[in-house]
Design a protein around this motif. Structure first.
Motif, short mmCIF file in Angstrom:
data_model
loop_
_atom_site.label_atom_id
_atom_site.label_comp_id
_atom_site.label_asym_id
_atom_site.label_seq_id
_atom_site.Cartn_x
_atom_site.Cartn_y
_atom_site.Cartn_z
N ALA A 143 0.84 -1.20 0.00
CA ALA A 143 0.00 0.00 0.00
C ALA A 143 0.87 1.24 0.00
O ALA A 143 1.91 1.27 0.66
CB ALA A 143 -0.91 -0.01 1.22
N GLN A 144 0.44 2.25 -0.75
CA GLN A 144 1.10 3.54 -0.75
C GLN A 144 0.32 4.45 0.21
O GLN A 144 -0.83 4.77 -0.03
CB GLN A 144 1.10 4.15 -2.15
N VAL A 145 0.97 4.84 1.30
CA VAL A 145 0.28 5.57 2.37
C VAL A 145 0.98 6.92 2.59
O VAL A 145 2.20 6.97 2.71
CB VAL A 145 0.26 4.76 3.67
N ASP A 146 0.18 7.99 2.68
CA ASP A 146 0.71 9.33 2.93
C ASP A 146 0.77 9.61 4.42
O ASP A 146 -0.22 9.39 5.14
CB ASP A 146 -0.16 10.40 2.26
N PHE A 147 1.92 10.09 4.87
CA PHE A 147 2.05 10.56 6.25
C PHE A 147 2.81 11.87 6.22
O PHE A 147 3.99 11.92 5.87
CB PHE A 147 2.81 9.54 7.11
N GLY A 148 2.11 12.95 6.58
CA GLY A 148 2.75 14.26 6.50
C GLY A 148 3.17 14.54 5.07
O GLY A 148 2.37 14.47 4.13
N GLU A 149 4.44 14.86 4.89
CA GLU A 149 4.96 15.16 3.56
C GLU A 149 5.54 13.93 2.88
O GLU A 149 6.06 14.03 1.77
CB GLU A 149 6.04 16.24 3.67
N ASP A 150 5.47 12.77 3.52
CA ASP A 150 6.08 11.55 2.98
C ASP A 150 5.01 10.58 2.48
O ASP A 150 3.90 10.53 3.00
CB ASP A 150 6.93 10.86 4.05
N THR A 151 5.39 9.81 1.46
CA THR A 151 4.58 8.68 1.00
C THR A 151 5.35 7.41 1.28
O THR A 151 6.49 7.26 0.84
CB THR A 151 4.26 8.79 -0.49
N VAL A 152 4.74 6.50 2.01
CA VAL A 152 5.41 5.30 2.48
C VAL A 152 4.84 4.08 1.76
O VAL A 152 3.62 3.97 1.59
CB VAL A 152 5.23 5.12 4.00
N THR A 153 5.71 3.18 1.32
CA THR A 153 5.27 1.92 0.75
C THR A 153 5.24 0.87 1.85
O THR A 153 6.27 0.52 2.41
CB THR A 153 6.21 1.46 -0.38
N VAL A 154 4.04 0.39 2.17
CA VAL A 154 3.87 -0.62 3.21
C VAL A 154 3.74 -1.97 2.49
O VAL A 154 2.72 -2.25 1.87
CB VAL A 154 2.62 -0.33 4.07
N GLU A 155 4.77 -2.77 2.56
CA GLU A 155 4.82 -4.01 1.78
C GLU A 155 3.85 -5.07 2.28
O GLU A 155 3.27 -5.81 1.50
CB GLU A 155 6.24 -4.57 1.80
N LYS A 156 3.66 -5.15 3.59
CA LYS A 156 2.79 -6.19 4.15
C LYS A 156 2.11 -5.66 5.41
O LYS A 156 2.49 -4.61 5.94
CB LYS A 156 3.59 -7.45 4.48
N LYS A 157 1.14 -6.37 5.88
CA LYS A 157 0.38 -5.94 7.06
C LYS A 157 1.31 -5.85 8.26
O LYS A 157 1.95 -6.84 8.63
CB LYS A 157 -0.75 -6.92 7.34
N PRO A 158 1.40 -4.70 8.90
CA PRO A 158 2.28 -4.56 10.06
C PRO A 158 1.83 -5.40 11.25
O PRO A 158 0.63 -5.58 11.47
CB PRO A 158 2.20 -3.06 10.40
N GLN A 159 2.80 -5.88 11.99
CA GLN A 159 2.53 -6.68 13.19
C GLN A 159 3.01 -6.00 14.46
O GLN A 159 2.60 -6.38 15.56
CB GLN A 159 3.19 -8.05 13.06
N HIS A 160 3.90 -5.01 14.33
CA HIS A 160 4.49 -4.35 15.50
C HIS A 160 4.57 -2.84 15.25
O HIS A 160 5.36 -2.39 14.42
CB HIS A 160 5.88 -4.91 15.79
N ILE A 161 3.72 -2.09 15.97
CA ILE A 161 3.65 -0.63 15.82
C ILE A 161 3.78 0.02 17.19
O ILE A 161 3.19 -0.44 18.18
CB ILE A 161 2.33 -0.21 15.15
N VAL A 162 4.54 1.11 17.26
CA VAL A 162 4.61 1.94 18.46
C VAL A 162 3.87 3.24 18.17
O VAL A 162 4.15 3.90 17.17
CB VAL A 162 6.07 2.24 18.86
N ALA A 163 2.91 3.60 19.04
CA ALA A 163 2.20 4.88 18.95
C ALA A 163 2.73 5.75 20.08
O ALA A 163 2.40 5.53 21.24
CB ALA A 163 0.69 4.67 19.08
#
Length: 324
Positions: A52-72
């Motif tokens: 998935a191509q996801v926008d965060f702020g001024e960046d576009t991130v390619t997320v290759e697979k479903k994340p399993q470990h996230i820090v908020a």
């Protein structure tokens, strides 16, 4: 005669051998054996919606697979991940999150003082924060394969809905409806509150003036802020509407009927203030503490806080007595 019989027998043997060995006769097509790929249906993708191509702020991130470990790391992102049913992937939160949210994940510091080793040890794939990290901490994380995603807090509902959608796509891929569903639910809940307020105000036909204090004594919600607009939605006349960026000119008259103030402010700072001491709000004890940070996160906690404010302002509207 004997010679013809021998030749006929040899020809038959050759034909039989050809058939056994898979040779084809002239003018016939060679049979092609089916491969395993042709006989088996193609397996479904392991992570639908990814990459998935996801926008965060001024960046576009390619997320290759479903994340399993996230820090908020900041409470706004922690609340958003929880609102999106993503608690299962939270491997850590910021120190402040546990104080304001019911979240069960290890504390890993603050944007100013992050426990980098703990974040890496948790096999974190993405770290979400609305406050920038120190450059040395960010570099350490990125070298360890942790992507740091930073986006400033939303200033209005449109920005909040965009952030909800981006975070949902990070968690579930670009085909998800979870972001849209959450935004629609929050908007619907707010509209129900405002409808009750509007019905009551149509009956009493009286509008009160108000200010929302973020800090004493003239740091108030202005007309260009989402919080200032919220005052109007709650049926109040915002005395800070002509200001900008939480600041009003010194000559702006501030004598409100109602004062909403952040809970970090002591009431005495208002009642003893030269600006508000003689106001109708102070004289009539119309001061209401508000969890401003909860409202500014623009998640499920915002709806609960707005509901509490509306009930404090208009108790009759929410007791079933409006219009009687």
């Amino acid at each position: 005669m004997m010679k013809k019989q021998i030749l006929a027998a040899l020809a038959g043997a050759v034909l039989a051998l050809g058939m056994l060995s898979g040779c084809q006769l002239p003018g016939t097509s060679e049979p092609q054996p089916q491969t395993e790929e042709e006989t088996q249906p193609a397996p479904p993708p392991s992570d639908p919606g990814f990459p998935a191509q996801v926008d965060f702020g001024e960046d576009t991130v390619t997320v290759e697979k479903k994340p399993q470990h996230i820090v908020a790391l900041t409470p706004d992102y922690a609340e958003l991940v929880l609102d999106l049913d993503g608690e299962g992937v939270l491997c850590g939160v910021g120190d402040l999150c546990g104080a304001v949210l019911e979240v069960h994940a290890p504390a890993m510091g603050t944007p100013e003082k992050l426990d980098v080793e703990a974040v890496i040890a948790a096999q974190t794939e993405y770290l979400l924060t609305s406050s920038p990290l120190r450059e040395d901490q960010k570099s350490q994380l990125e070298e360890a394969g942790v992507q740091v995603l930073t986006e400033a807090p939303p200033s209005d509902r449109d920005a909040a809905e965009s952030r909800i959608q981006h975070t949902a796509e990070l968690l579930y891929g670009q085909e998800t409806n979870k972001g849209r569903e959450l935004s629609e639910q929050l908007q619907s809940d707010l509209e129900k509150i405002m409808e009750q307020v509007a019905v009551y105000q149509n009956v009493v036909a009286q509008q009160q003036t108000a200010v929302l204090l973020a800090w004493p004594d003239r740091t108030i919600a202005t007309g260009d802020t989402w919080e200032g607009m919220l005052l109007e939605d709650l049926g109040l006349e915002n005395l800070g509407r002509d200001g900008e960026g939480w600041s009003v000119p010194e000559d702006t008259a501030l004598s409100p009927d109602v004062i909403l103030y952040d809970k970090s402010i002591a009431p005495e700072q208002i009642t003893q203030s030269k600006t508000y001491a003689d106001s109708p709000a102070v004289k009539n004890d119309k001061l209401y503490a508000v969890d401003l940070a909860r409202i500014q996160r623009q998640g499920s906690g915002m709806v609960q806080e707005v509901q509490a404010v509306a009930q404090a302002l208009y108790p009759e509207a929410f007791s079933g007595s409006a219009g009687k």
